[in-house]
Design an enzyme around this catalytic site. Structure first.
Site, PDB file in Angstrom:
ATOM      1  N   ASP A   1     -59.413  29.151 -60.368  1.00 30.09           N
ATOM      2  CA  ASP A   1     -59.387  28.345 -59.281  1.00 30.09           C
ATOM      3  C   ASP A   1     -59.785  26.898 -59.570  1.00 30.09           C
ATOM      4  O   ASP A   1     -60.417  26.841 -60.665  1.00 30.09           O
ATOM      5  CB  ASP A   1     -60.760  29.044 -58.481  1.00 30.09           C
ATOM      6  CG  ASP A   1     -62.091  28.887 -58.910  1.00 30.09           C
ATOM      7  OD1 ASP A   1     -62.715  27.905 -58.854  1.00 30.09           O
ATOM      8  OD2 ASP A   1     -62.112  29.581 -60.082  1.00 30.09           O
ATOM      9  N   SER A   2     -59.204  26.198 -59.024  1.00 32.38           N
ATOM     10  CA  SER A   2     -59.606  24.632 -59.073  1.00 32.38           C
ATOM     11  C   SER A   2     -58.958  24.467 -60.516  1.00 32.38           C
ATOM     12  O   SER A   2     -57.627  24.370 -60.751  1.00 32.38           O
ATOM     13  CB  SER A   2     -60.853  24.260 -58.965  1.00 32.38           C
ATOM     14  OG  SER A   2     -61.096  22.799 -59.225  1.00 32.38           O
ATOM     15  N   ALA A   3     -59.907  23.757 -61.457  1.00 27.11           N
ATOM     16  CA  ALA A   3     -59.261  23.405 -62.675  1.00 27.11           C
ATOM     17  C   ALA A   3     -58.955  24.703 -63.503  1.00 27.11           C
ATOM     18  O   ALA A   3     -58.028  24.465 -64.089  1.00 27.11           O
ATOM     19  CB  ALA A   3     -60.523  22.828 -63.456  1.00 27.11           C
TER      20      ALA A   3
ATOM     21  N   VAL B   1     -59.870  20.814 -55.608  1.00 27.19           N
ATOM     22  CA  VAL B   1     -60.777  21.234 -55.279  1.00 27.19           C
ATOM     23  C   VAL B   1     -62.063  21.331 -56.436  1.00 27.19           C
ATOM     24  O   VAL B   1     -61.435  21.632 -57.407  1.00 27.19           O
ATOM     25  CB  VAL B   1     -60.608  22.742 -54.655  1.00 27.19           C
ATOM     26  CG1 VAL B   1     -62.051  23.426 -54.615  1.00 27.19           C
ATOM     27  CG2 VAL B   1     -60.051  22.541 -53.291  1.00 27.19           C
TER      28      VAL B   1
END
Length: 273
Positions: free
Chosen positions: A168-170, A272
């Site tokens: 998720d995200s990074a 995000v």
């Protein structure tokens, strides 16, 4: 220099990313989120067991492994999920309660072996250190193909013909990057079946429609990216904008990719934490 001067200097902030990080002028880094740690072990709610392992002591590279207890008898090979946590390349770890609980639930419901990678984070270790660490972790995972390697859970129970990356995200950014790298370089014996990208941290110089009226927020993302990757060419760097990567078509998948994104800038369509 008297003590009052020293204290004043120590408290001067050079860079502030509320509410997650402060960098002080004396070089001290204070993470304000993602610092809690959940211990490994047997989770009674999911019946999943976890343990921490060191991949490279020199590089501070490690992982938390997960296995459903039902795997022990009878012995069977299970799909392998390699997960990369989010946190803008700055905060969180696999040991954070949110990620520990997430992996317990995924491993239980999907009946897979889980490897949650602890890569080094910016700003102490600027991007692409996180990506290189994660590639090293994958090579370590692949070293267990053919029941080789030192980790019993992997060599005895992981099906290397059914490997999935997720993040998720990074972490989704890293999962995407690694999918392309597997396509370019390969990992003998490891077959990548799919990649799951949840609210991936992707960016670019050309604003999306939802970002046009949020110029201030978009500017902060551009700045944050340069903070985490000082050597970047900008927000169209292929690391942060895969659409600019000429190798995107070489994503090393045998099956499919799943993309989960928000609606609009505020919910993180492209970014995000």
């Amino acid at each position: 220099m008297d003590s009052s001067t020293t204290t004043s200097t120590d408290s001067e902030v050079a860079y502030d990313i509320p509410p997650i990080l402060k960098v002080y002028k004396n070089g001290r880094i204070e993470r304000l989120e993602g610092v809690e740690v959940a211990p490994p072990g047997l989770d009674p709610e999911t019946n999943v067991e976890s343990k921490d392992i060191v991949i490279s002591e020199k590089d501070g590279l490690s992982a938390r492994l997960y296995i459903p207890k039902t795997t022990y008898a009878p012995q069977q090979k299970l799909p392998l999920l390699v997960y990369f946590h989010g946190g803008a390349f700055i905060i969180e770890t696999p040991f954070s309660p949110n990620y520990h609980n997430l992996l317990n639930n995924i491993v239980s419901k999907a009946n897979v072996i889980g490897v949650s990678v602890h890569y080094r984070r910016a700003p102490e270790h600027p991007v692409p250190v996180a990506h290189e660490d994660s590639w090293s972790a994958l090579k370590w995972v692949a070293s267990h193909v053919g029941e080789n390697g030192v980790e019993e859970w992997l060599k005895n129970h992981a099906d290397f013909e059914k490997v999935f990356f997720a993040g998720d995200s990074a972490g989704a950014n890293i999962a995407s990057y690694l999918g392309i790298r597997v396509g370019l370089e390969g990992l003998p014996g490891l077959k990548l079946e799919g990649v799951v990208l949840v609210h991936p941290y992707f960016w670019g110089t050309e604003p999306l429609e939802c970002e046009v009226e949020q110029a201030e927020g978009a500017a902060k993302v551009h700045q944050l990216w340069r903070f985490t990757c000082p050597t970047t060419t900008g927000s169209d760097d292929p690391i942060i904008n895969p659409g600019q990567d000429p190798n995107l078509g070489k994503l090393g998948l045998w099956e499919s990719a799943c993309f989960c994104g928000g609606e609009g800038f505020a919910e993180g369509q492209r970014f995000v934490l």
